[in-house]
Enzyme design. Sequence first.
Site, PDB file in Angstrom:
ATOM      1  N   PHE A 446       0.814  -1.217   0.000  1.00 42.08           N
ATOM      2  CA  PHE A 446       0.000   0.000   0.000  1.00 42.08           C
ATOM      3  C   PHE A 446       0.850   1.270   0.000  1.00 42.08           C
ATOM      4  O   PHE A 446       0.410   2.304   0.485  1.00 42.08           O
ATOM      5  CB  PHE A 446      -0.964   0.038   1.196  1.00 42.08           C
ATOM      6  N   HIS A 447       2.053   1.192  -0.573  1.00 44.20           N
ATOM      7  CA  HIS A 447       2.993   2.319  -0.531  1.00 44.20           C
ATOM      8  C   HIS A 447       3.252   2.851  -1.935  1.00 44.20           C
ATOM      9  O   HIS A 447       4.392   2.954  -2.378  1.00 44.20           O
ATOM     10  CB  HIS A 447       4.309   1.887   0.127  1.00 44.20           C
ATOM     11  N   TYR A 448       2.223   3.256  -2.634  1.00 42.38           N
ATOM     12  CA  TYR A 448       2.329   3.694  -4.019  1.00 42.38           C
ATOM     13  C   TYR A 448       2.993   5.069  -4.085  1.00 42.38           C
ATOM     14  O   TYR A 448       2.619   5.977  -3.349  1.00 42.38           O
ATOM     15  CB  TYR A 448       0.939   3.759  -4.668  1.00 42.38           C
TER      16      TYR A 448
END
Length: 508
Positions: A446-448
């Site tokens: 979830f670290h775009y």
Amino acid sequence: MPLKTDSYDYIVVGGGSAGCVVAARLSEDPGVRVLLLEAGSAHPLDAVAVPPAWPGLLGTTADWADATVDQACVGGPVSWSHGRGLGGSSNINAMGFLRGHRSGYDAWPAAGAKGWGFDDLLPFFKRSETVQGRDSANRGTSGPMVVAPVADPNPLAAAILEAAVQTGHRRATDIGGGLEEGFGWLDLNIVDGRRFGAAEAYLRPALDRPNLHVLTDTLVHRVLLSGERCTGVEYSAADGSGGATVAHGTREVIITAGTIGTAQTLLLSGIGPAQHLRDVGVNVLVDLPGVGANLHDHPMTGVTYTSTRPVPMSTANHSEIGGLVRSGLGGEVPDLQMISVSVPFFSPAFQGPTSGYTIITALMAPHSRGTLRLADALPGTRPLLDPRYLSDPRDVDTWVAGMEMVRDIGRAAALDPWRDEEILPAPRVQGAALRAWVGKSLMTYFHYTGTCRIGTDDMAVVDPELRVRGIEGLRVADASVMPSIPSANTHATVIAIAERAADLLRRT
């Protein structure tokens, strides 16, 4: 029907973590009018406040619930959750508040982000946080984000920490501070047993200011240009009711909609790669080829075990211990993160145990890069997300090395009282089979990041002052501007970027 209009000094597009910071900081000056626009709700779900409940928030109304296009290594799409509503992803994430190792930030100036090294960002990291019992030269003591390790540690997490030390890893005293490698207790934004996200820390205390106007359930269509200057924003109700409204920004518009939302907003506004915009029917206003490029993420997988004894229920986020280590393949930088998880945590593509634990490993310095593109010219259509996971074979090599490190930790004596059996991937999965397995089991962390990166070359989207190239009065301040992803959960870095953006704006 004519468009309704209003005028503000600053318009902030996106009420997630960065938007909460920017709107709150700018509205500290009572002489300016600030408008914050957010597509999601003003009111968080009840479960948002409950730290261990975060996995159940994925896919709810608090989540945009996107998915990538099919990824070759996985054989299908990968779910991409990111927060929707005031507070954004700080409402649904796992509450780790960590800086990446300084080496990751010190690579940014060399990539064109002059003035964005670790020492440059340190004052803004410190400004954002309150941390007790650490070196005050490196950590903040009076900032809005109150963070600390878990008050009631899970004994399994403590055993995993000891197992890491037994296998030769350093015991870190402040693994989230940006200066250490090794394993240690993670800082979490949990206060009095409740999630303490960006909205709670920054925005909600500011909501009674008469100069701050917050509109939620609002879909931004595009930013508006007059010649080379951004003059405002067009938006409407997110449910499609009513007509479009124009808000005029007399000083600046700041887009803080995240790596996905910010790039999409620029593209819908006619700012981006000219040929792509023509292909989807958007009028080209500024040919900026880097918009939507450089998309990348921390992919993760792990080793899942059954336990010989019941694992105590987490009172925090299920993930209390973390490690930052070098694979030996990525040079002189830590390129792997390991995280303890007090529940089985694995890709939905696999069947696994309903009780037990997982030790996660994630790529911290991935080489693979992808793109964000519009599916069509309609503001409500979700974009096409293609991170091209593991398209660079160096990522597979590094990840397999991480899996072997995790297995070593899992076999250490400190875990003898807990360990029953390795279920996923299973001991027989070795060599070429393990290389294939890491791809099939891939999950997003979830670290775009990266779709509007800082720089000075032709593919950069914003300059080192966060100004969109070729346009006056328009800035970006969120994870999209990162040239490369830091070696940690990205929330603390997003907050620091937003703090610095507010400082730049106030000095303009």
